[in-house]
Scaffold this motif. Structure first.
Motif, PDB file in Angstrom:
ATOM      1  N   TYR A 149       0.824  -1.220   0.000  1.00  0.00           N
ATOM      2  CA  TYR A 149       0.000   0.000   0.000  1.00  0.00           C
ATOM      3  C   TYR A 149       0.860   1.274   0.000  1.00  0.00           C
ATOM      4  O   TYR A 149       0.497   2.281  -0.611  1.00  0.00           O
ATOM      5  CB  TYR A 149      -0.936  -0.001   1.209  1.00  0.00           C
ATOM      6  N   SER A 161      -3.445   5.490   3.709  1.00  0.00           N
ATOM      7  CA  SER A 161      -4.801   5.286   4.213  1.00  0.00           C
ATOM      8  C   SER A 161      -5.833   5.392   3.077  1.00  0.00           C
ATOM      9  O   SER A 161      -6.798   4.622   3.025  1.00  0.00           O
ATOM     10  CB  SER A 161      -5.050   6.335   5.299  1.00  0.00           C
ATOM     11  N   LYS A 164      -5.795   2.163   1.099  1.00  0.00           N
ATOM     12  CA  LYS A 164      -6.513   1.084   1.788  1.00  0.00           C
ATOM     13  C   LYS A 164      -8.022   1.272   1.641  1.00  0.00           C
ATOM     14  O   LYS A 164      -8.765   0.321   1.402  1.00  0.00           O
ATOM     15  CB  LYS A 164      -6.123   1.076   3.268  1.00  0.00           C
ATOM     16  N   SER A 165      -8.436   2.508   1.780  1.00  0.00           N
ATOM     17  CA  SER A 165      -9.855   2.804   1.657  1.00  0.00           C
ATOM     18  C   SER A 165     -10.353   2.466   0.255  1.00  0.00           C
ATOM     19  O   SER A 165     -11.431   1.878   0.086  1.00  0.00           O
ATOM     20  CB  SER A 165     -10.072   4.286   1.970  1.00  0.00           C
ATOM     21  N   VAL A 167      -9.113   0.263  -1.848  1.00  0.00           N
ATOM     22  CA  VAL A 167      -9.154  -1.191  -2.042  1.00  0.00           C
ATOM     23  C   VAL A 167     -10.410  -1.757  -1.381  1.00  0.00           C
ATOM     24  O   VAL A 167     -11.160  -2.532  -1.987  1.00  0.00           O
ATOM     25  CB  VAL A 167      -7.879  -1.862  -1.452  1.00  0.00           C
ATOM     26  N   MET A 168     -10.646  -1.334  -0.150  1.00  0.00           N
ATOM     27  CA  MET A 168     -11.797  -1.870   0.609  1.00  0.00           C
ATOM     28  C   MET A 168     -13.119  -1.525  -0.081  1.00  0.00           C
ATOM     29  O   MET A 168     -13.974  -2.388  -0.264  1.00  0.00           O
ATOM     30  CB  MET A 168     -11.739  -1.281   2.022  1.00  0.00           C
ATOM     31  N   ARG A 169     -13.261  -0.255  -0.445  1.00  0.00           N
ATOM     32  CA  ARG A 169     -14.515   0.166  -1.103  1.00  0.00           C
ATOM     33  C   ARG A 169     -14.653  -0.523  -2.461  1.00  0.00           C
ATOM     34  O   ARG A 169     -15.740  -0.921  -2.872  1.00  0.00           O
ATOM     35  CB  ARG A 169     -14.558   1.689  -1.327  1.00  0.00           C
ATOM     36  N   LEU A 171     -13.501  -3.505  -3.332  1.00  0.00           N
ATOM     37  CA  LEU A 171     -13.901  -4.905  -3.139  1.00  0.00           C
ATOM     38  C   LEU A 171     -15.393  -5.009  -2.853  1.00  0.00           C
ATOM     39  O   LEU A 171     -16.086  -5.891  -3.370  1.00  0.00           O
ATOM     40  CB  LEU A 171     -13.092  -5.523  -1.976  1.00  0.00           C
ATOM     41  N   THR A 172     -15.890  -4.086  -2.029  1.00  0.00           N
ATOM     42  CA  THR A 172     -17.321  -4.098  -1.694  1.00  0.00           C
ATOM     43  C   THR A 172     -18.171  -3.851  -2.943  1.00  0.00           C
ATOM     44  O   THR A 172     -19.178  -4.537  -3.174  1.00  0.00           O
ATOM     45  CB  THR A 172     -17.616  -3.003  -0.639  1.00  0.00           C
ATOM     46  N   ARG A 175     -18.211  -6.866  -5.252  1.00  0.00           N
ATOM     47  CA  ARG A 175     -19.088  -7.904  -4.703  1.00  0.00           C
ATOM     48  C   ARG A 175     -20.551  -7.627  -5.072  1.00  0.00           C
ATOM     49  O   ARG A 175     -21.284  -8.518  -5.494  1.00  0.00           O
ATOM     50  CB  ARG A 175     -18.919  -7.926  -3.174  1.00  0.00           C
TER      51      ARG A 175
ATOM     52  N   MET B   1     -12.179   9.563   2.690  1.00  0.00           N
ATOM     53  CA  MET B   1     -12.830   8.292   2.987  1.00  0.00           C
ATOM     54  C   MET B   1     -12.182   7.653   4.218  1.00  0.00           C
ATOM     55  O   MET B   1     -11.011   7.292   4.195  1.00  0.00           O
ATOM     56  CB  MET B   1     -12.700   7.343   1.794  1.00  0.00           C
ATOM     57  N   GLU B   2     -12.945   7.581   5.292  1.00  0.00           N
ATOM     58  CA  GLU B   2     -12.440   6.975   6.522  1.00  0.00           C
ATOM     59  C   GLU B   2     -12.397   5.453   6.368  1.00  0.00           C
ATOM     60  O   GLU B   2     -13.164   4.863   5.617  1.00  0.00           O
ATOM     61  CB  GLU B   2     -13.357   7.349   7.694  1.00  0.00           C
ATOM     62  N   ILE B   3     -11.519   4.849   7.121  1.00  0.00           N
ATOM     63  CA  ILE B   3     -11.447   3.393   7.071  1.00  0.00           C
ATOM     64  C   ILE B   3     -11.555   2.846   8.496  1.00  0.00           C
ATOM     65  O   ILE B   3     -10.924   3.367   9.424  1.00  0.00           O
ATOM     66  CB  ILE B   3     -10.156   2.919   6.354  1.00  0.00           C
ATOM     67  N   GLU B   4     -12.406   1.829   8.647  1.00  0.00           N
ATOM     68  CA  GLU B   4     -12.618   1.248   9.975  1.00  0.00           C
ATOM     69  C   GLU B   4     -11.380   0.448  10.388  1.00  0.00           C
ATOM     70  O   GLU B   4     -10.628  -0.039   9.544  1.00  0.00           O
ATOM     71  CB  GLU B   4     -13.833   0.309   9.942  1.00  0.00           C
ATOM     72  N   GLU B   7     -11.314  -2.983   8.977  1.00  0.00           N
ATOM     73  CA  GLU B   7     -10.991  -2.970   7.540  1.00  0.00           C
ATOM     74  C   GLU B   7      -9.474  -2.888   7.334  1.00  0.00           C
ATOM     75  O   GLU B   7      -8.908  -3.577   6.487  1.00  0.00           O
ATOM     76  CB  GLU B   7     -11.670  -1.777   6.857  1.00  0.00           C
ATOM     77  N   GLU B   8      -8.867  -2.040   8.140  1.00  0.00           N
ATOM     78  CA  GLU B   8      -7.414  -1.892   8.034  1.00  0.00           C
ATOM     79  C   GLU B   8      -6.717  -3.205   8.378  1.00  0.00           C
ATOM     80  O   GLU B   8      -5.766  -3.613   7.705  1.00  0.00           O
ATOM     81  CB  GLU B   8      -6.943  -0.762   8.962  1.00  0.00           C
ATOM     82  N   LEU B  10      -7.975  -6.188   8.092  1.00  0.00           N
ATOM     83  CA  LEU B  10      -8.217  -7.133   7.004  1.00  0.00           C
ATOM     84  C   LEU B  10      -7.253  -6.875   5.842  1.00  0.00           C
ATOM     85  O   LEU B  10      -6.634  -7.803   5.304  1.00  0.00           O
ATOM     86  CB  LEU B  10      -9.672  -6.993   6.500  1.00  0.00           C
ATOM     87  N   LEU B  11      -7.090  -5.602   5.492  1.00  0.00           N
ATOM     88  CA  LEU B  11      -6.208  -5.262   4.368  1.00  0.00           C
ATOM     89  C   LEU B  11      -4.752  -5.613   4.672  1.00  0.00           C
ATOM     90  O   LEU B  11      -4.017  -6.044   3.782  1.00  0.00           O
ATOM     91  CB  LEU B  11      -6.341  -3.771   4.026  1.00  0.00           C
ATOM     92  N   ASN B  12      -4.368  -5.457   5.941  1.00  0.00           N
ATOM     93  CA  ASN B  12      -2.997  -5.833   6.313  1.00  0.00           C
ATOM     94  C   ASN B  12      -2.794  -7.343   6.163  1.00  0.00           C
ATOM     95  O   ASN B  12      -1.725  -7.785   5.738  1.00  0.00           O
ATOM     96  CB  ASN B  12      -2.688  -5.388   7.744  1.00  0.00           C
ATOM     97  N   LEU B  14      -4.450  -9.261   4.037  1.00  0.00           N
ATOM     98  CA  LEU B  14      -4.437  -9.556   2.592  1.00  0.00           C
ATOM     99  C   LEU B  14      -3.096  -9.207   1.944  1.00  0.00           C
ATOM    100  O   LEU B  14      -2.620  -9.922   1.063  1.00  0.00           O
ATOM    101  CB  LEU B  14      -5.562  -8.779   1.882  1.00  0.00           C
ATOM    102  N   GLU B  15      -2.491  -8.138   2.423  1.00  0.00           N
ATOM    103  CA  GLU B  15      -1.221  -7.688   1.842  1.00  0.00           C
ATOM    104  C   GLU B  15      -0.047  -8.568   2.277  1.00  0.00           C
ATOM    105  O   GLU B  15       0.951  -8.687   1.567  1.00  0.00           O
ATOM    106  CB  GLU B  15      -0.948  -6.235   2.270  1.00  0.00           C
ATOM    107  N   VAL B  38     -19.308  -8.276   6.034  1.00  0.00           N
ATOM    108  CA  VAL B  38     -18.481  -7.403   5.171  1.00  0.00           C
ATOM    109  C   VAL B  38     -17.070  -7.974   5.045  1.00  0.00           C
ATOM    110  O   VAL B  38     -16.509  -8.042   3.935  1.00  0.00           O
ATOM    111  CB  VAL B  38     -18.411  -5.973   5.790  1.00  0.00           C
ATOM    112  N   ALA B  42     -15.559  -9.399   1.530  1.00  0.00           N
ATOM    113  CA  ALA B  42     -14.394  -8.732   0.940  1.00  0.00           C
ATOM    114  C   ALA B  42     -13.274  -9.751   0.714  1.00  0.00           C
ATOM    115  O   ALA B  42     -12.593  -9.735  -0.322  1.00  0.00           O
ATOM    116  CB  ALA B  42     -13.906  -7.612   1.861  1.00  0.00           C
TER     117      ALA B  42
END
Lengths: 180, 263
Positions: A149, A161, A164-165, A167-169, A171-172, A175, B1-4, B7-8, B10-12, B14-15, B38, B42
C-alpha cells in the motif's frame, strides 16, 4: 547480463547502452501488459500502451535517480499514461468494451457449467472495469502486481490510508456488482 | 474516505505473506461480529479476483517494441554522432577527408601560433601549462564518474581545444578507445586523436587500439583513417585483427580491400 539487477541495467542504459532496455522489457512486459489489460479490457490497446511506456522510459531515462525500485518507477509511468489516455479516450474505450462483453454474455448463456464460470469471470472483469479509476488502480496494483500500500500511495500521489480505503470500497462494490 | 479499524486489519492480512490467511480473517470476523459479513465478503472477492488469469502479450508487441528500440537508438546515434557518420563507406571517406581538412587547418593554426614545434621552438613551457590545467580532465572519459555517453563525448570534444594532449589525457583516451561500451564515444576519441596525429603517442594509441575493436563501424572508420594518413606502421596491428576469428566475413573482406595499400 540477465543476472544483473534492474538498477544495474538501468545504469548501463543511462550510460548509453540503450539496447539493454530489451532485458528490462522482457522482465516486465507481461506484468505491465496485464496491468493495462485489466484497466482497458482490450489486448491491442494494452500492447500499444506497454510499448509506449517503455519508450517513455527511454526518453526520460535520466529522470530515474536509482533510489527506488525500477518496477515502481515503471508503474508510475504506466499509471500516468493510463490516466492520460482515459482523459482523452475513455468514452470510446468503454463503448468498445461493452459491445464485446455483450457478445460474450450471449455466448456463455448456452454453454453449461463452464459457461457459468466463464460468465462469472466476465462479470468480475466487467465489475473491475466499472470501478472508479482510483479504486480499480488500487486493486490491480495490490492484488495483481503485488505492490504494498505504501508503494501504491507513492505511485498514486496519495496517502496509504487512502489506498486502503480505495481497495476496501472497491472490493465491496465488485461484490455487489457480481452478485446482482 | 475513513477506514474502519477492522478494515485496516483485514487489508494488512491480505497484503501480508502469511500462509493461513483464512484463519486470520475468520478470527478477525469473529472479533467483529457486526462486520462479519463485510469482512468475509471482501475476503471472498479478493480471492475470486485470482480467477482472472494473467495473459501473455503477442509476439507482434515484441516485434514492434524492438523495432522502436532500434529506431530510438539510431536517432540517438545521429544526434550524438554530429559529423562522425561512420557508414556507409562512401560517406565515411568524405567525412574522413573533412576531418583531415579540419585537422590540417587546426595544425597550421597551431603552428602559426607557435604552439607546435614545427619550427624548432621550445614549447616545454606550454606543455607544463596544459599538464597542470588538464590534471582534472582525465575524469571526462571515466565511465564510473561520467556515466552518460553524451557527457563523455562532450568531455572528449573539450580536449580538442588544447594544443596538445598530455599523458593523462592520452591515457584516458586510450582507455576509451579500447574499453568504452559506446561506439559513439569511441569514435569521438578516435576523431580527437586524429587531430593530434602529429603527436607520436597519439599515433601509437590509435594504431595499438586496432586489434581491440569489435565494432565493424569503428573498424572501418579506423581503416579509412589509416589509409588517409598512409599509416603503414599499422599493418601488423591490422593483420592481428584480420586473423581474429571473431571478425565478420563481410567486414574482413571490406577491410582487406580498403587496407590493401598498407598491408
Amino acid at each position: 547480463m540477465n543476472e544483473f539487477s534492474d538498477l544495474e541495467i538501468m545504469k548501463r542504459v543511462q550510460s548509453g547502452d540503450t539496447q539493454l532496455m530489451g532485458i528490462l522489457y522482457e522482465r516486465h512486459k507481461t506484468s505491465l501488459f496485464n496491468y493495462f489489460l485489466r484497466c482497458t479490457n482490450n489486448r491491442v490497446r494494452s500492447e500499444d500502451m506497454v510499448q509506449n511506456v517503455f519508450l517513455k522510459v527511454l526518453r526520460n531515462i535520466h529522470n530515474f535517480n536509482g533510489t527506488g525500485e525500477f518496477r515502481y518507477w515503471l508503474f508510475r509511468i504506466a499509471r500516468n499514461s493510463w490516466i492520460d489516455k482515459t482523459k482523452s479516450k475513455e468514452p470510446v474505450m468503454k463503448a468498445v468494451a461493452f459491445e464485446n462483453d455483450h457478445d460474450q454474455v450471449q455466448n456463455f448463456e448456452t454453454t453449461g457449467e463452464t459457461g457459468i464460470k466463464e460468465l462469472r469471470k466476465l462479470k468480475l472483469r466487467k465489475a473491475l472495469e466499472c470501478l472508479s479509476e482510483e479504486k480499480r488502480d488500487a486493486i490491480i496494483l495490490s492484488r495483481y502486481q503485488g505492490l504494498d500500500y505504501k508503494t501504491i500511495a507513492e505511485i498514486s500521489d496519495c496517502t496509504e490510508s487512502a489506498v486502503k480505503s480505495r481497495v476496501m470500497r472497491g472490493l465491496t462494490e465488485i461484490r455487489k456488482m457480481v452478485n446482482v | 474516505m475513513e477506514i474502519e479499524k477492522y478494515e485496516e486489519e483485514l487489508l494488512n492480512i491480505l497484503e501480508s505473506n502469511i500462509q493461513n490467511k483464512e484463519l486470520y480473517v475468520s478470527t478477525l470476523a469473529d472479533l467483529n461480529p457486526k462486520a462479519k459479513g463485510v469482512i468475509m465478503q471482501a475476503y471472498d472477492t479478493w480471492n475470486e479476483l485470482n480467477t482472472l488469469d494473467s495473459e501473455s502479450p503477442s509476439s507482434s508487441m515484441d516485434n514492434s517494441f524492438y523495432e522502436s528500440l532500434s529506431k530510438f537508438d539510431n536517432s540517438r546515434s545521429e544526434k550524438s554522432d554530429m559529423h562522425i557518420v561512420p557508414t556507409p563507406k562512401k560517406a565515411s571517406k568524405i567525412f574522413t577527408l573533412q576531418r583531415l581538412g579540419i585537422a590540417m587547418t587546426f595544425m597550421i593554426g597551431l603552428a602559426l601560433g607557435g604552439y607546435l614545434d614545427f619550427f624548432g621552438t621550445n614549447d616545454s613551457e606550454n606543455r607544463t601549462h596544459y599538464a597542470v590545467n588538464n590534471s582534472g580532465l582525465v575524469k571526462f572519459a571515466s565511465i564510473e564518474q561520467t556515466p552518460l555517453a553524451s557527457d563523455r563525448i562532450k568531455g572528449i570534444i573539450g580536449t580538442k581545444s588544447h594544443s596538445d594532449l598530455d599523458a593523462k589525457i592520452l591515457y584516458a583516451l586510450n582507455d576509451v578507445i579500447c574499453n568504452d561500451p559506446s561506439i559513439n564515444v569511441r569514435l569521438s576519441a578516435i576523431e580527437t586523436l586524429v587531430l593530434f596525429w602529429d603527436n607520436p603517442d597519439a599515433r601509437k594509441i590509435l594504431i595499438k587500439a586496432i586489434p581491440f575493436q569489435n565494432s565493424p563501424i569503428v573498424q572501418l572508420e579506423l581503416a579509412d583513417i589509416m589509409i588517409s594518413l598512409e599509416a603503414k606502421t599499422s599493418s601488423e596491428n591490422w593483420n592481428q585483427l584480420l586473423s581474429s576469428n571473431q571478425l565478420e566475413p563481410d567486414i574482413r573482406s571490406q577491410l582487406e580491400n580498403t587496407l590493401k595499400e598498407i598491408l
